[in-house]
Design a protein around this motif. Sequence first.
Motif, PDB file in Angstrom:
ATOM      1  N   TYR A 276       0.610  -1.217  -0.058  1.00  0.00           N
ATOM      2  CA  TYR A 276       0.024  -0.376  -0.217  1.00  0.00           C
ATOM      3  C   TYR A 276       0.926   1.220   0.417  1.00  0.00           C
ATOM      4  O   TYR A 276       1.972   1.489   1.058  1.00  0.00           O
ATOM      5  CB  TYR A 276      -0.792  -0.268   0.826  1.00  0.00           C
ATOM      6  N   ALA A 277       0.071   2.576  -0.616  1.00  0.00           N
ATOM      7  CA  ALA A 277       0.817   3.559  -0.848  1.00  0.00           C
ATOM      8  C   ALA A 277       0.423   4.369   0.021  1.00  0.00           C
ATOM      9  O   ALA A 277      -1.550   5.224   0.310  1.00  0.00           O
ATOM     10  CB  ALA A 277       0.900   4.191  -1.899  1.00  0.00           C
ATOM     11  N   ILE A 278       1.073   4.996   1.324  1.00  0.00           N
ATOM     12  CA  ILE A 278       0.170   5.730   2.305  1.00  0.00           C
ATOM     13  C   ILE A 278       1.401   6.545   3.163  1.00  0.00           C
ATOM     14  O   ILE A 278       2.522   6.378   2.590  1.00  0.00           O
ATOM     15  CB  ILE A 278       0.165   4.120   3.428  1.00  0.00           C
ATOM     16  N   PRO A 279       1.145   7.088   3.497  1.00  0.00           N
ATOM     17  CA  PRO A 279       1.550   8.724   4.192  1.00  0.00           C
ATOM     18  C   PRO A 279       2.537   8.304   4.846  1.00  0.00           C
ATOM     19  O   PRO A 279       2.084   7.263   5.856  1.00  0.00           O
ATOM     20  CB  PRO A 279       0.405   9.750   4.340  1.00  0.00           C
ATOM     21  N   LYS A 280       3.550   9.359   5.036  1.00  0.00           N
ATOM     22  CA  LYS A 280       4.455   8.797   6.039  1.00  0.00           C
ATOM     23  C   LYS A 280       4.836   9.606   6.787  1.00  0.00           C
ATOM     24  O   LYS A 280       6.125   9.795   6.329  1.00  0.00           O
ATOM     25  CB  LYS A 280       5.399   7.867   5.728  1.00  0.00           C
ATOM     26  N   ARG A 281       4.725   9.919   8.436  1.00  0.00           N
ATOM     27  CA  ARG A 281       4.593  11.260   9.150  1.00  0.00           C
ATOM     28  C   ARG A 281       5.521  10.451  10.500  1.00  0.00           C
ATOM     29  O   ARG A 281       5.359   9.156  10.499  1.00  0.00           O
ATOM     30  CB  ARG A 281       3.498  12.066   9.487  1.00  0.00           C
ATOM     31  N   GLU A 282       6.635  11.091  10.966  1.00  0.00           N
ATOM     32  CA  GLU A 282       7.207  10.543  11.637  1.00  0.00           C
ATOM     33  C   GLU A 282       6.564  10.422  12.679  1.00  0.00           C
ATOM     34  O   GLU A 282       5.617  11.117  13.145  1.00  0.00           O
ATOM     35  CB  GLU A 282       8.111  11.773  11.672  1.00  0.00           C
ATOM     36  N   PRO A 283       6.513   9.342  13.218  1.00  0.00           N
ATOM     37  CA  PRO A 283       6.227   8.915  14.326  1.00  0.00           C
ATOM     38  C   PRO A 283       5.801   9.805  15.781  1.00  0.00           C
ATOM     39  O   PRO A 283       4.800  10.122  16.414  1.00  0.00           O
ATOM     40  CB  PRO A 283       5.914   7.335  14.540  1.00  0.00           C
ATOM     41  N   LEU A 284       6.819   9.936  16.119  1.00  0.00           N
ATOM     42  CA  LEU A 284       7.574  10.743  16.962  1.00  0.00           C
ATOM     43  C   LEU A 284       6.408  12.315  16.445  1.00  0.00           C
ATOM     44  O   LEU A 284       5.889  12.369  17.869  1.00  0.00           O
ATOM     45  CB  LEU A 284       9.182  11.211  17.320  1.00  0.00           C
ATOM     46  N   LEU A 285       6.631  12.807  15.764  1.00  0.00           N
ATOM     47  CA  LEU A 285       5.673  13.710  15.872  1.00  0.00           C
ATOM     48  C   LEU A 285       3.895  13.785  15.859  1.00  0.00           C
ATOM     49  O   LEU A 285       3.679  14.333  16.220  1.00  0.00           O
ATOM     50  CB  LEU A 285       6.395  15.093  14.774  1.00  0.00           C
ATOM     51  N   VAL A 286       3.438  13.050  15.203  1.00  0.00           N
ATOM     52  CA  VAL A 286       2.508  12.325  15.790  1.00  0.00           C
ATOM     53  C   VAL A 286       2.035  12.313  17.208  1.00  0.00           C
ATOM     54  O   VAL A 286       1.351  12.791  17.919  1.00  0.00           O
ATOM     55  CB  VAL A 286       2.248  11.229  14.693  1.00  0.00           C
ATOM     56  N   GLU A 287       2.700  11.874  17.668  1.00  0.00           N
ATOM     57  CA  GLU A 287       3.068  10.957  19.230  1.00  0.00           C
ATOM     58  C   GLU A 287       2.427  12.346  19.814  1.00  0.00           C
ATOM     59  O   GLU A 287       1.476  12.582  21.073  1.00  0.00           O
ATOM     60  CB  GLU A 287       3.484  10.627  19.505  1.00  0.00           C
ATOM     61  N   HIS A 288       3.597  13.569  19.026  1.00  0.00           N
ATOM     62  CA  HIS A 288       3.465  15.028  19.953  1.00  0.00           C
ATOM     63  C   HIS A 288       2.336  15.386  20.133  1.00  0.00           C
ATOM     64  O   HIS A 288       1.995  16.532  20.594  1.00  0.00           O
ATOM     65  CB  HIS A 288       5.207  15.591  19.944  1.00  0.00           C
ATOM     66  N   GLU A 289       1.662  15.681  18.501  1.00  0.00           N
ATOM     67  CA  GLU A 289       0.359  16.290  18.102  1.00  0.00           C
ATOM     68  C   GLU A 289      -0.041  16.029  18.865  1.00  0.00           C
ATOM     69  O   GLU A 289      -1.462  17.119  19.835  1.00  0.00           O
ATOM     70  CB  GLU A 289       0.731  16.436  16.624  1.00  0.00           C
TER      71      GLU A 289
END
Length: 342
Positions: A276-289
Amino acid sequence: MSAGRKLRAGLIGLGAMGRNHARVLSGLDGVELVGIVDPAGDVTGTLRAPVVPDLGELLAMGIDYAVVACPTALHEQIGLELARNGVCALIEKPLAQSVEAASRLVEAFETAGLVAGVGHIERYNPALQNLRLRLEAGELGEVFQVVTRRQGPFPHRIADVGVVMDLATHDIDLTSWVTGQEYVSVSARTVSRSGRLHEDMVAAVGQLSDGTMVNHLVNWLSPLKERSTVITGDRGCFVADTLTADLTFYANGAIDTEWEALRAFRGVAEGDMVRYAIPKREPLLVEHERFRDAVDGKESDIVTLRQGLRTVQVAAALLGSAADGSTVDVSSRDVPAVPAAS
């Protein structure tokens, strides 16, 4: 948060993970990193926020929340002090090094009415986020088995816990979260081959509340770094590689076999494979958001302290099983009730 006001954040610990937290907090929208606690100071001289030697000085700066990235053995002490001072906290995983310490942290923050979470970063990996949505949509049908492999060289930053508390807690949390099921029993074997105080390899078998079989292989003894989650069901299997954030689906074949000798084997056949082609944002940034939004009073998906406590309970059961060779029933290990505030 009033219009134009930024949340004031502090960071405790400047180890390898702490420096990643500092990097993300320094550029996080709506947040100002006002201070960092580390007795060694800023050895690189690259941080923009002041580094102070103790928690008291950070609290005197006036903070809305703190990220706790110090050694696990200090989580309880630091967390309880934050709760006493009315400060919300994001505490790195594992929540604490024992069930009893984790329970006291749950009680302290809930009694104070403060937002608190645990830094189980794998929940925010794009591959696992997408996988969970697909499981919820029924794309795999009935789930039969979850297998995780998390292995690689020893990280010298870890000294106070073994591979079960440090690494296997990732797999415990993500397995329960991605399937929406609780562990009901676990069995494990551990070894220590590197001469350190704690175990450096674990092989675990478990069962979830819906009957799903679980297997975890975790170690610090491999030159191969691997982070894999394979979920098998009646329509095929998903493979999530959390190092690359790739998610692949292997479908059960739907083509009849004309070869008579193979037709006698009544199982599945290889079908289509889709990455699958999925958006890849940094997990640590998402966690902080997500945690920032929770502190700001918005609805947000964070790992709660009670969920973190449950993970510590299952991890402790794995260590207990390895110690005496038993299969441990964890279905009745409910999170202790928090007494009402007087």
